[in-house]
Design a protein around this motif. Structure first.
Motif, PDB file in Angstrom:
ATOM      1  N   THR A   1      -7.418   3.932  -3.285  1.00 32.03           N
ATOM      2  CA  THR A   1      -7.484   3.057  -2.112  1.00 32.03           C
ATOM      3  C   THR A   1      -6.149   2.400  -1.794  1.00 32.03           C
ATOM      4  O   THR A   1      -5.988   1.812  -0.730  1.00 32.03           O
ATOM      5  CB  THR A   1      -8.520   1.945  -2.337  1.00 32.03           C
ATOM      6  OG1 THR A   1      -8.141   1.188  -3.500  1.00 32.03           O
ATOM      7  CG2 THR A   1      -9.909   2.522  -2.548  1.00 32.03           C
ATOM      8  N   GLY A   2      -5.186   2.477  -2.737  1.00 27.76           N
ATOM      9  CA  GLY A   2      -3.884   1.856  -2.536  1.00 27.76           C
ATOM     10  C   GLY A   2      -3.672   0.570  -3.302  1.00 27.76           C
ATOM     11  O   GLY A   2      -2.544   0.088  -3.432  1.00 27.76           O
TER      12      GLY A   2
ATOM     13  N   ARG B   1      -8.275  -2.421   6.547  1.00 31.16           N
ATOM     14  CA  ARG B   1      -7.771  -1.073   6.809  1.00 31.16           C
ATOM     15  C   ARG B   1      -8.636  -0.352   7.838  1.00 31.16           C
ATOM     16  O   ARG B   1      -8.166   0.570   8.513  1.00 31.16           O
ATOM     17  CB  ARG B   1      -7.706  -0.287   5.504  1.00 31.16           C
ATOM     18  CG  ARG B   1      -6.807  -0.944   4.451  1.00 31.16           C
ATOM     19  CD  ARG B   1      -6.541  -0.045   3.287  1.00 31.16           C
ATOM     20  NE  ARG B   1      -5.767   1.138   3.660  1.00 31.16           N
ATOM     21  CZ  ARG B   1      -5.362   2.070   2.823  1.00 31.16           C
ATOM     22  NH1 ARG B   1      -5.671   1.955   1.541  1.00 31.16           N
ATOM     23  NH2 ARG B   1      -4.666   3.103   3.224  1.00 31.16           N
TER      24      ARG B   1
ATOM     25  N   THR C   1      -9.061   7.987   0.362  1.00 28.63           N
ATOM     26  CA  THR C   1      -9.051   6.526   0.376  1.00 28.63           C
ATOM     27  C   THR C   1     -10.467   5.977   0.327  1.00 28.63           C
ATOM     28  O   THR C   1     -10.767   5.062  -0.446  1.00 28.63           O
ATOM     29  CB  THR C   1      -8.348   6.013   1.655  1.00 28.63           C
ATOM     30  OG1 THR C   1      -7.032   6.556   1.702  1.00 28.63           O
ATOM     31  CG2 THR C   1      -8.272   4.503   1.659  1.00 28.63           C
TER      32      THR C   1
END
Length: 472
Positions: free
Chosen positions: A233-234, A267, A429
């Motif tokens: 997901t970062g 996001r 993601t």
């Protein structure tokens, strides 16, 4: 029931997740306290916080902040006191079942903090590998210092000595999920997700979570410096982080603490650079920071001046800015309409039990309907503040459908000028398993189960993207 304010009666252990622990293996939640952490003040802060949650029904964070401040604890001692209290809350049902097996006669009604003293000591002895002499002697000292509990000092000494000798074996046979979770919540999750998934959610909710960070830039670089891993997901995830303030990049404002699931709703808004974005119910501010870092002109609204002040302090550390407004979101007014609105609504927070185990003892079934009614009003207010063609992202950290999918379905039925926009992010993601049938986001505490031990789990979140039709 586990939410009884005094004690939990042992239930028969159900099949499934049980305590199976190699006695030679140190538990994942165990941390070595500082030498000063063996003191009476540290244990007393933990017991005071437990009493506030279980008896006075106060939120843990507030209760612990007051308890640790009153005893002027050093940071490492404060961390150990917090670990004792949260470990006790996560495992209360099983710990009390073991303790009850060593107490032959019913206790009187007036017992002071006896239950909480025993609970904190049991957590240390059975789960945190605290030396028995320290846990037992200090628990006895706590009894002597308690007006209504001092007559039980000999009982505490005897029970804890027996528990330190044979409690581990008894604990291994117990089903902590069945003993700790309230029946009403497990029944709700079984209806919503099926019995098997409900149990996996509950098991994951009772595991101490890792620390997640959102970085402004260069996640790989900061992961290496901090000793973290970069999630798909970062977000960055740290298994053994220590004090947050001592991690590389904190003083430089390179990142902020935010669960990986909580970082996803922003996001879903897409590119917000240059847009006027309203963050309703903004505190504690992780999403405000995300929006500001992405280049949005952010107006952050929260009714708590204290929480908004801490939000501003964090933005200053991060080198970010936002227009902050102390206001109830229901009565907030603005001359301008906004390009995008993020509504992270108040909710039962049942998706965050792994971070806030006090939810198990503070929430009641009737809270779901009460908060759903508030969410309805907040959604309608947000719709009025949004420009035609604008985007509204609604999210909650609740696992209850009434606060998520059903809330959005009802909103769309009321607002013909809005439509649902399915998730546009890639499947790495946000995996397909995290998407609802209608294309909304639904994360569960049982997600990321394939990661190594100590890195698993995710807060339970729901989020939907709603687009307002353009003006004709």
């Amino acid at each position: 029931m586990p939410n009884d304010t005094r004690r939990t009666s042992p239930r028969s252990a159900a099949a499934g997740a049980r305590f199976k622990r190699d006695p030679k293996k140190k538990p994942a939640t165990a941390r070595k306290p500082s030498p000063a952490g063996d003191g009476l003040k540290t244990r007393d802060a933990a017991v005071s916080a437990l009493f506030s949650v279980l008896i006075e029904r106060r939120p843990f964070d507030d209760a612990f902040a007051n308890a640790s401040a009153a005893r002027d604890l050093e940071p490492r001692d404060r961390a150990f006191a917090r670990l004792i209290a949260t470990t006790a809350l996560r495992n209360r049902g099983a710990l009390q079942a073991v303790l009850s097996s060593y107490i032959a006669k019913p206790l009187p009604e007036t017992i002071g903090r006896l239950n909480e003293i025993l609970l904190a000591a049991a957590a240390q002895l059975l789960l945190l590998q605290t030396p028995p002499h320290a846990a037992i002697s200090l628990a006895v000292d706590q009894c002597h210092a308690d007006t209504n509990g001092k007559r039980f000092a000999n009982l505490v000494n005897a029970v804890l000595r027996r528990l330190s000798e044979s409690g581990q074996g008894r604990l291994a046979d117990l089903d902590n999920v069945a003993l700790t979770f309230p029946d009403w919540l497990l029944a709700r999750w079984s209806d919503a997700y099926g019995p098997s998934e409900a149990r996996q959610i509950a098991r994951a909710s009772l595991v101490e979570p890792a620390l997640d960070l959102t970085v402004k830039a260069d996640p790989e670089l900061w992961a290496e410096r901090i000793g973290a891993v970069v999630l798909p997901t970062g977000s960055l995830r740290c298994a053994q982080a220590g004090r947050v303030e001592e991690l590389p990049g904190y003083s430089a404002g390179a990142w902020w603490v935010q669960d990986a699931a909580a970082a996803l709703p922003v996001r879903l808004m897409g590119d917000v650079a240059g847009l006027d974005v309203l963050d309703l119910c903004a505190a504690p501010g992780g999403k405000t920071a995300q929006l500001a870092a992405a280049g949005a002109n952010v107006t952050a609204v929260d009714k708590s001046a204290g929480r908004l002040s801490r939000l501003n302090d964090n933005l200053t550390r991060l080198g970010l800015s936002a227009n902050t407004v102390v206001s109830d979101a229901l009565t907030f007014t603005s001359e301008q309409k906004f390009d995008a609105i993020l509504l992270d609504s108040p909710c039962t927070s049942t998706g965050t039990i792994r971070r806030h185990p006090d939810i198990l003892y503070l929430k009641r079934p009737e809270d779901v309907a009460a908060l759903a009614a508030l969410q309805l009003k907040l959604l309608d207010r947000a719709a009025d503040l949004l420009k035609p063609g604008g985007t509204l992202v609604y999210c909650t950290c609740s696992l209850e459908p009434e606060e998520g999918e059903r809330q959005v379905d009802a909103f769309l039925a009321r607002h013909a000028d809005f439509s649902r926009q399915p998730i546009m992010l890639d499947d790495v993601t946000i995996p397909l398993a995290w998407r609802t049938r209608d294309g909304d986001l639904r994360t569960l505490p049982s997600h990321f189960a394939d990661l190594p031990e100590g890195l698993r789990g995710l807060d339970g979140f729901y989020a939907a993207t709603l687009v307002k039709s353009a003006a004709r």
